[in-house]
Structure formats: C-alpha cells, structure tokens
Design a protein around this motif. Structure first.
Motif, PDB file in Angstrom:
ATOM      1  N   ALA A 136       0.821  -1.186   0.000  1.00 25.17           N
ATOM      2  CA  ALA A 136       0.000   0.000   0.000  1.00 25.17           C
ATOM      3  C   ALA A 136       0.873   1.260   0.000  1.00 25.17           C
ATOM      4  O   ALA A 136       0.530   2.240  -0.641  1.00 25.17           O
ATOM      5  CB  ALA A 136      -0.940  -0.008   1.189  1.00 25.17           C
ATOM      6  N   LEU A 137       1.977   1.186   0.731  1.00 24.13           N
ATOM      7  CA  LEU A 137       2.871   2.342   0.764  1.00 24.13           C
ATOM      8  C   LEU A 137       3.461   2.615  -0.615  1.00 24.13           C
ATOM      9  O   LEU A 137       3.602   3.769  -1.021  1.00 24.13           O
ATOM     10  CB  LEU A 137       3.983   2.126   1.792  1.00 24.13           C
ATOM     11  CG  LEU A 137       4.984   3.260   1.949  1.00 24.13           C
ATOM     12  CD1 LEU A 137       4.287   4.537   2.395  1.00 24.13           C
ATOM     13  CD2 LEU A 137       6.050   2.865   2.935  1.00 24.13           C
ATOM     14  N   GLY A 138       3.780   1.555  -1.348  1.00 25.60           N
ATOM     15  CA  GLY A 138       4.293   1.730  -2.704  1.00 25.60           C
ATOM     16  C   GLY A 138       3.284   2.397  -3.614  1.00 25.60           C
ATOM     17  O   GLY A 138       3.638   3.234  -4.447  1.00 25.60           O
ATOM     18  N   ALA A 139       2.016   2.057  -3.470  1.00 21.23           N
ATOM     19  CA  ALA A 139       0.967   2.688  -4.278  1.00 21.23           C
ATOM     20  C   ALA A 139       0.827   4.162  -3.932  1.00 21.23           C
ATOM     21  O   ALA A 139       0.630   4.999  -4.829  1.00 21.23           O
ATOM     22  CB  ALA A 139      -0.358   1.968  -4.078  1.00 21.23           C
ATOM     23  N   VAL A 140       0.946   4.500  -2.667  1.00 21.26           N
ATOM     24  CA  VAL A 140       0.865   5.907  -2.254  1.00 21.26           C
ATOM     25  C   VAL A 140       2.048   6.690  -2.813  1.00 21.26           C
ATOM     26  O   VAL A 140       1.880   7.790  -3.362  1.00 21.26           O
ATOM     27  CB  VAL A 140       0.802   6.021  -0.713  1.00 21.26           C
ATOM     28  CG1 VAL A 140       0.964   7.457  -0.260  1.00 21.26           C
ATOM     29  CG2 VAL A 140      -0.501   5.444  -0.192  1.00 21.26           C
ATOM     30  N   VAL A 141       3.242   6.120  -2.678  1.00 18.41           N
ATOM     31  CA  VAL A 141       4.434   6.794  -3.212  1.00 18.41           C
ATOM     32  C   VAL A 141       4.324   6.960  -4.720  1.00 18.41           C
ATOM     33  O   VAL A 141       4.644   8.021  -5.269  1.00 18.41           O
ATOM     34  CB  VAL A 141       5.713   6.010  -2.836  1.00 18.41           C
ATOM     35  CG1 VAL A 141       6.923   6.538  -3.589  1.00 18.41           C
ATOM     36  CG2 VAL A 141       5.946   6.066  -1.349  1.00 18.41           C
ATOM     37  N   GLY A 142       3.841   5.925  -5.412  1.00 13.89           N
ATOM     38  CA  GLY A 142       3.670   6.013  -6.861  1.00 13.89           C
ATOM     39  C   GLY A 142       2.656   7.052  -7.271  1.00 13.89           C
ATOM     40  O   GLY A 142       2.848   7.782  -8.245  1.00 13.89           O
ATOM     41  N   SER A 143       1.571   7.156  -6.530  1.00 13.91           N
ATOM     42  CA  SER A 143       0.541   8.152  -6.846  1.00 13.91           C
ATOM     43  C   SER A 143       1.044   9.566  -6.617  1.00 13.91           C
ATOM     44  O   SER A 143       0.785  10.469  -7.417  1.00 13.91           O
ATOM     45  CB  SER A 143      -0.709   7.900  -6.006  1.00 13.91           C
ATOM     46  OG  SER A 143      -1.277   6.670  -6.329  1.00 13.91           O
ATOM     47  N   VAL A 144       1.770   9.772  -5.520  1.00 11.11           N
ATOM     48  CA  VAL A 144       2.324  11.098  -5.237  1.00 11.11           C
ATOM     49  C   VAL A 144       3.367  11.466  -6.284  1.00 11.11           C
ATOM     50  O   VAL A 144       3.383  12.595  -6.795  1.00 11.11           O
ATOM     51  CB  VAL A 144       2.919  11.141  -3.812  1.00 11.11           C
ATOM     52  CG1 VAL A 144       3.719  12.415  -3.581  1.00 11.11           C
ATOM     53  CG2 VAL A 144       1.810  11.019  -2.777  1.00 11.11           C
ATOM     54  N   ALA A 145       4.232  10.528  -6.626  1.00  6.97           N
ATOM     55  CA  ALA A 145       5.252  10.799  -7.644  1.00  6.97           C
ATOM     56  C   ALA A 145       4.606  11.085  -8.995  1.00  6.97           C
ATOM     57  O   ALA A 145       5.051  11.972  -9.725  1.00  6.97           O
ATOM     58  CB  ALA A 145       6.215   9.620  -7.757  1.00  6.97           C
ATOM     59  N   ASP A 146       3.557  10.356  -9.324  1.00  4.54           N
ATOM     60  CA  ASP A 146       2.866  10.576 -10.590  1.00  4.54           C
ATOM     61  C   ASP A 146       2.159  11.918 -10.613  1.00  4.54           C
ATOM     62  O   ASP A 146       2.049  12.555 -11.655  1.00  4.54           O
ATOM     63  CB  ASP A 146       1.863   9.447 -10.833  1.00  4.54           C
ATOM     64  CG  ASP A 146       1.288   9.498 -12.235  1.00  4.54           C
ATOM     65  OD1 ASP A 146       2.082   9.634 -13.188  1.00  4.54           O
ATOM     66  OD2 ASP A 146       0.052   9.398 -12.374  1.00  4.54           O
ATOM     67  N   HIS A 147       1.688  12.356  -9.448  1.00  8.16           N
ATOM     68  CA  HIS A 147       0.997  13.650  -9.379  1.00  8.16           C
ATOM     69  C   HIS A 147       1.971  14.811  -9.599  1.00  8.16           C
ATOM     70  O   HIS A 147       1.646  15.776 -10.295  1.00  8.16           O
ATOM     71  CB  HIS A 147       0.306  13.796  -8.022  1.00  8.16           C
ATOM     72  CG  HIS A 147      -0.368  15.117  -7.817  1.00  8.16           C
ATOM     73  ND1 HIS A 147      -1.492  15.479  -8.535  1.00  8.16           N
ATOM     74  CD2 HIS A 147      -0.074  16.162  -7.008  1.00  8.16           C
ATOM     75  CE1 HIS A 147      -1.850  16.694  -8.158  1.00  8.16           C
ATOM     76  NE2 HIS A 147      -1.017  17.126  -7.236  1.00  8.16           N
ATOM     77  N   PHE A 148       3.159  14.728  -8.992  1.00  5.89           N
ATOM     78  CA  PHE A 148       4.108  15.834  -9.072  1.00  5.89           C
ATOM     79  C   PHE A 148       5.012  15.777 -10.301  1.00  5.89           C
ATOM     80  O   PHE A 148       5.448  16.814 -10.786  1.00  5.89           O
ATOM     81  CB  PHE A 148       4.968  15.886  -7.808  1.00  5.89           C
ATOM     82  CG  PHE A 148       4.211  16.379  -6.609  1.00  5.89           C
ATOM     83  CD1 PHE A 148       3.752  17.676  -6.547  1.00  5.89           C
ATOM     84  CD2 PHE A 148       3.936  15.525  -5.566  1.00  5.89           C
ATOM     85  CE1 PHE A 148       3.042  18.127  -5.455  1.00  5.89           C
ATOM     86  CE2 PHE A 148       3.233  15.956  -4.459  1.00  5.89           C
ATOM     87  CZ  PHE A 148       2.777  17.262  -4.408  1.00  5.89           C
TER      88      PHE A 148
END
Length: 90
Positions: free
Chosen positions: A1-13
């Motif tokens: 789940a942490l990887g998905a959060v990091v991926g979503s934040v990285a994709d957003h910025f």
C-alpha cells in the motif's frame, strides 16, 4: 500500500518522470516478501510475472529487493519461517 501511495504522489508531481503507480506497489510488495521470507529470487520472479516482465519494473525491483534483504538481515537474523524454530532453540 505504501508503494501505491508513493507512486501516486510521484505521478501527481512528476508524471513525465515516473512509471505507472501500480509498479511502485508491486516493487514494494516484492521487497516486503523478500525481507520477510528471505526469498529474493522468488519475490523478483513474482514481480516479473505480475508485470509481464515490464522493463520499467526490472531495475527498481532488483534495487528494492537487495536493500530490503540487507536491511532485514541487519535488524533480524532470522526469517519469518526460521523465527519459531529459533525461539525453540532448534
């Protein structure tokens, strides 16, 4: 789940500089499996099978698995399977 959060934040910025957010979750899953079961090859092959051997997940998976194995061995000398035996003195 942490990887998905990091991926979503990285994709957003930085959407042009990052891979798919789902790959972050799979790389994190592989690293967690490698650290707990002490089975790096199994976790690497599992991630490759799940991603269809996607070239964007190869190097991050290898780095994450190596880092997780190193960190897990520094913190706890036994895997999750060996821990029960070690407690019994076997």
């Amino acid at each position: 789940a942490l990887g998905a959060v990091v991926g979503s934040v990285a994709d957003h910025f930085a959407p042009d500089l990052t891979g798919m957010p789902g790959h972050y979750a799979m790389v994190g899953m592989g690293a967690l499996l490698a650290a707990t079961a002490r089975a790096p090859l199994t976790s690497i092959f599992l991630v490759f099978e799940m991603t269809g051997s996607s070239s964007t997940a190869v190097l991050p998976t290898l780095v994450a698995v190596a880092a997780s194995i190193y960190t897990a061995r520094r913190i706890e000398p036994y895997s999750i399977d060996e821990m029960g035996l070690a407690r019994r003195g076997i």
